[in-house]
Scaffold this motif. Structure first.
Motif, short mmCIF file in Angstrom:
data_model
loop_
_atom_site.label_atom_id
_atom_site.label_comp_id
_atom_site.label_asym_id
_atom_site.label_seq_id
_atom_site.Cartn_x
_atom_site.Cartn_y
_atom_site.Cartn_z
N UNK A 1 0.84 -1.21 0.00
CA UNK A 1 0.00 0.00 0.00
C UNK A 1 0.87 1.25 0.00
N UNK A 2 1.91 1.25 0.87
CA UNK A 2 2.77 2.42 0.98
C UNK A 2 3.51 2.69 -0.33
N UNK A 3 3.95 1.61 -0.99
CA UNK A 3 4.70 1.79 -2.24
C UNK A 3 3.86 2.46 -3.33
N UNK A 4 2.60 2.06 -3.42
CA UNK A 4 1.70 2.68 -4.41
C UNK A 4 1.54 4.18 -4.15
N UNK A 5 1.50 4.56 -2.87
CA UNK A 5 1.33 5.98 -2.53
C UNK A 5 2.63 6.74 -2.79
N UNK A 6 3.77 6.15 -2.31
CA UNK A 6 5.07 6.83 -2.45
C UNK A 6 5.43 7.08 -3.92
N UNK A 7 5.02 6.15 -4.78
CA UNK A 7 5.35 6.30 -6.20
C UNK A 7 4.54 7.42 -6.85
N UNK B 1 -6.34 -0.61 3.00
CA UNK B 1 -5.77 -1.91 3.35
C UNK B 1 -6.58 -2.50 4.51
N UNK B 2 -7.14 -3.68 4.25
CA UNK B 2 -7.96 -4.35 5.27
C UNK B 2 -7.27 -5.66 5.65
N UNK B 3 -7.20 -5.93 6.94
CA UNK B 3 -6.70 -7.23 7.42
C UNK B 3 -7.88 -7.95 8.04
N UNK B 4 -8.24 -9.11 7.50
CA UNK B 4 -9.44 -9.80 8.01
C UNK B 4 -9.24 -11.31 7.94
N UNK C 1 -9.10 -2.11 9.42
CA UNK C 1 -8.82 -1.44 8.14
C UNK C 1 -8.03 -0.16 8.40
N UNK C 2 -7.14 0.16 7.45
CA UNK C 2 -6.43 1.45 7.50
C UNK C 2 -6.43 2.07 6.10
N UNK C 3 -6.40 3.40 6.09
CA UNK C 3 -6.32 4.12 4.81
C UNK C 3 -4.94 4.74 4.69
N UNK C 4 -4.27 4.50 3.57
CA UNK C 4 -2.98 5.14 3.28
C UNK C 4 -3.20 6.30 2.31
#
Ligand code: UT7
Length: 331
Positions: A126-132, A140-143, A167-170
């Motif tokens: 998730x972080x890589x998509x934003x940083x780029x 991003x959901x962990x379930x 869930x978290x939002x980046x």
């Protein structure tokens, strides 16, 4: 030009209502509250009892909690990742169904599986998509519905796991807050020690595999424990060193909630005081992909903008690692 960083800007959670206590487990298998508490730190865990409800049921509710609290318009979400070891079904992504149900109609979506490290690895993706600069909102959901793959006559596993979702939002940040560094590892040596034998391409399900209970999780607890203790502590130490952080610079340790003794061993290695160690294993047990976002939800009110968080996880595969992130908001 300041580097674009990926910050967590909102969190959400869902826990099923049903509480499976150590007392109730005493009536199901040969165990007792004292053993479970002293060996794992777990007192109770949640179990999803709703009929025909799988992991997406909880993923949707955790995402809706996040959307409702943050006021984010789901149509603005670019990507939905569901980190899970228990997808609704082997084919037809849980994340795609989840994205549609929450109204993220402009997003694409997929599942990510790395056992108990699924969410940690998902943070990296998730972080890589934003940083780029490619995307602006990644959910991003962990379930995990662990109760769907647990043998409730096996005391070595049934006392540990529970169901839940977080869930978290980046989003991009230009103050340098958010994702700072990662040290992620994996080693196939672990495949033998924590696995589900049947149901995959090596051993497709059959009457025989069901009769032999090969569709349930099997783990050699002691071996996994040893690997988890040394590896989670190693990567946590490494991430501090690499970023020139002392224990006093660290505000919080958010470690995968598999066993209280493993979490304490990690905290001890980096010299962290108890007050800085996030802990909710007593309430939920090991919810696999949901442990880290559930910690963030439970501790959200205590987190301050600029706090240094160390995330650490260890899981089947083996998969493990640590992430250094600067918290980006005051709740
Ligand atoms: O999240 C993914 C990664 N997973 C993990 O990190 C899990 C890692 N492993 C563990 O957390 C621990 O190994 C367990 C909690 C699973 C087990 O704790 P342990 O301290 O390693 O116990 P053990 O397996 O060595 O068993 C010790 C004794 C045995 O009896 P004997 O042979 O000493 O007489 C077991 O049969 O405890 C017995 N035992 C139990 N007794 C009561 C095993 N399970 C139970 C139980 N209740 N539920």
């Amino acid at each position: 030009m300041t580097k674009l960083t990926a910050a967590i800007t909102a969190v959400g959670k869902y826990l099923p209502e049903y509480i499976l206590t150590n007392k109730e487990l005493e009536t199901m298998v040969e165990t007792n509250d004292e053993w479970i508490t002293s060996r794992t730190g777990i007192k109770e865990r949640r179990i999803l009892k709703e009929k025909n409800a799988g992991t997406s049921f909880m993923a949707i509710k955790a995402a809706e909690d996040l959307l409702q609290k943050s006021g984010v318009n789901p149509k603005e979400i670019d990507l939905v990742i569901v980190a899970t070891a228990t997808p609704d079904m082997p084919v037809a992504s849980t994340a795609v169904f989840t994205a549609s149900k929450i109204g993220a109609t402009n997003a694409f979506a997929y599942d990510l599986q790395a056992a108990c490290s699924s969410f940690l690895y998902g943070m990296s993706t998730a972080a890589s998509y934003i940083e780029s600069g490619r995307y602006k909102k990644v959910l991003l959901i962990g379930a995990d519905k662990m109760s769907s793959i647990i043998d409730y006559t096996d005391r070595a596993t049934c006392i540990i796991f529970g169901d839940g979702a977080g869930a978290v939002l980046f989003e991009p940040n230009n103050e340098g807050l958010g994702y700072q560094d990662q040290y992620l590892r994996s080693d196939g040596v672990g495949r033998e020690f924590l696995k589900i034998d049947a149901g995959g391409s090596i051993l497709p399900p059959s009457e025989e595999t069901v009769k032999n209970k090969q569709h349930f999780v099997h783990q050699e607890g002691k071996t996994v424990f040893k690997f988890a203790v040394s590896n989670m502590a190693d990567v946590s130490e490494k991430i501090l060193e690499r970023n020139n952080l002392t224990k006093d610079d660290v505000n919080w340790l958010a470690a995968h909630q598999a066993n209280k003794r493993i979490i304490e061993a990690t905290a001890n290695r980096i010299g962290l005081e108890n007050e800085k160690v996030m802990m909710n294993i007593h309430k939920y047990g090991n919810t696999t992909s949901a442990t880290l976002p559930l910690l963030l939800s439970d501790y959200e009110k205590e987190l301050k903008k600029g706090d240094n968080l160390i995330f650490a996880a260890f899981g089947g595969g083996f998969t493990w690692g640590a992430i250094y992130l600067k918290w980006a908001y005051n709740a």
